[in-house]
Structures are given as C-alpha cells and as structure tokens.
Design a protein around this motif. Sequence first.
Motif, PDB file in Angstrom:
ATOM      1  N   GLY A  15       0.819  -1.109   0.161  1.00 10.92           N
ATOM      2  CA  GLY A  15       0.009  -0.045   0.071  1.00 10.92           C
ATOM      3  C   GLY A  15       0.640   1.529  -0.040  1.00 10.92           C
ATOM      4  N   VAL A  16       0.438   2.321  -0.998  1.00  8.78           N
ATOM      5  CA  VAL A  16       1.208   3.222  -0.865  1.00  8.78           C
ATOM      6  C   VAL A  16       0.325   4.699  -0.906  1.00  8.78           C
ATOM      7  CG1 VAL A  16       3.139   2.383  -2.314  1.00  8.78           C
ATOM      8  CG2 VAL A  16       1.064   3.694  -3.407  1.00  8.78           C
ATOM      9  N   SER A  17       0.838   5.665  -0.089  1.00  7.56           N
ATOM     10  CA  SER A  17      -0.082   7.060  -0.119  1.00  7.56           C
ATOM     11  C   SER A  17       0.849   8.196  -0.463  1.00  7.56           C
ATOM     12  CB  SER A  17      -0.401   7.314   1.463  1.00  7.56           C
ATOM     13  OG  SER A  17       1.173   7.532   2.160  1.00  7.56           O
ATOM     14  N   CYS A  21       7.016   7.236   4.472  1.00  8.42           N
ATOM     15  CA  CYS A  21       6.942   5.857   5.050  1.00  8.42           C
ATOM     16  C   CYS A  21       6.576   4.954   4.002  1.00  8.42           C
ATOM     17  CB  CYS A  21       5.896   6.228   6.228  1.00  8.42           C
ATOM     18  SG  CYS A  21       6.514   6.959   7.540  1.00  8.42           S
ATOM     19  N   SER A  22       5.674   5.502   3.044  1.00  5.68           N
ATOM     20  CA  SER A  22       5.064   4.332   2.187  1.00  5.68           C
ATOM     21  C   SER A  22       5.897   4.353   1.113  1.00  5.68           C
ATOM     22  CB  SER A  22       3.829   4.775   1.512  1.00  5.68           C
ATOM     23  OG  SER A  22       3.886   5.932   0.667  1.00  5.68           O
ATOM     24  N   ALA A  25       8.251   1.608   2.391  1.00  3.65           N
ATOM     25  CA  ALA A  25       7.645   0.282   2.168  1.00  3.65           C
ATOM     26  C   ALA A  25       7.426  -0.225   0.740  1.00  3.65           C
ATOM     27  CB  ALA A  25       6.136   0.281   2.929  1.00  3.65           C
ATOM     28  N   VAL A 118       2.994  -3.188   4.549  1.00  2.00           N
ATOM     29  CA  VAL A 118       2.517  -1.905   4.584  1.00  2.00           C
ATOM     30  C   VAL A 118       3.673  -1.175   5.667  1.00  2.00           C
ATOM     31  CG1 VAL A 118       0.078  -2.573   4.676  1.00  2.00           C
ATOM     32  CG2 VAL A 118       1.297  -3.012   6.710  1.00  2.00           C
ATOM     33  N   GLY A 119       3.677   0.175   5.450  1.00  2.00           N
ATOM     34  CA  GLY A 119       4.646   0.986   6.060  1.00  2.00           C
ATOM     35  C   GLY A 119       3.779   1.166   7.713  1.00  2.00           C
ATOM     36  N   GLY A 121       4.072   3.877   9.525  1.00  2.00           N
ATOM     37  CA  GLY A 121       3.851   5.223   9.856  1.00  2.00           C
ATOM     38  C   GLY A 121       4.583   6.004  10.990  1.00  2.00           C
TER      39      GLY A 121
END
Length: 178
Positions: A15-17, A21-22, A25, A118-119, A121
């Motif tokens: 998952g990325v945003s 942090c992402s 990951a 997943v990161g 965060g």
Amino acid sequence: MREPANEPRCRVVVGVSGDSCSLTALHRAADEARMRGAELWVVLAWQPVGGGLGRRSSAVPALYADCRSVAVERLRGILDTAFGAMKPGVTLAGLTVCGTAGAALVDVARHSQDLLVVGTGKGGRLRRSLRPSVARYCLAHAPCPVLTVPPSPLEADLAAAHRRNVWRIPLDTRELAE
C-alpha cells in the motif's frame, strides 16, 4: 515444474500513499518481490470527495470519475518518484481501489501465498487517536503474511531538522560530529 493454471501467482502487495513511510515500504516490497520471484502489486486506496456519496449519487458520476483519474495520476507520480527511470526488476502492477486503505489492501491480498507489505507510519498518540492504523487493520484481517516496515531511521533526523528550522533554532555544528 509448472504452476497449475488455477493457482494464482505469488504476489507482493504494498500500500502506498505518497509519504516517505510508504515509499520506504514500497522499496522493501520491491526487494521482497525480487527475492521471491513474485509480482509487485502497488495499491493506492482512495475515497471520493464527500465519502461514498460521490459514488452512490447519480447526480455526480463525473465527480467520481474525476476522483478516480486523480488517484490514477497520483499513483503514477508515486511510482515515478520511487523508481524514476529505473525499473524495480519485477513485474509491476499499479492498482487504485476505491475504499479505506486497510480494507482495500486486505481485499487485494486475498490469497494465502501473497505477502502484504505496509508501512507503519509515524507514531504518536494523537495521530493514532485521529487516524486508525492501517498496519494494525491489515495484521488483524489479512489472510496472508503481513510485513510491517518501520519508517527510515533518517526520518527522525529529518523531522528534528524541520522542527529546528520552523522554530529558527540555529544548528550546533558539534551535533554533526556525533
């Protein structure tokens, strides 16, 4: 020996945003995919403006389509930031999913042989109380192994430098020697 046709191929789902942090990951997921000989599925979860109303209302289908196209462009930008002209060295699939991040990731990583990355965060009680943890949701609900990736160790140094700049605190050069 060949895989049976009905068996899904091993995938690493991440998952990325777009935050740092992402991206950490995402790079870890690419490493895992290379080591496993797996496909890398990069997932960006998004929600239409106004929550689910944009999707349910027949009055604003264009708004839903616009939100989806923004999400696709954002995912392209994230992949360009992460890899640039260099390729990750594995089969790459980008996927935008309408929904909350945790539920979208668990839905995509639905096979037991998948790996979900997943990161974790940035921490903090206030942040956790305002926004639920995607990593915790995935750990509790995913039917496959979940790898949680902590922020880069440089993240804390970057945050400290940012705070120092915001508060206009001069840099003590003796800190650099430590």
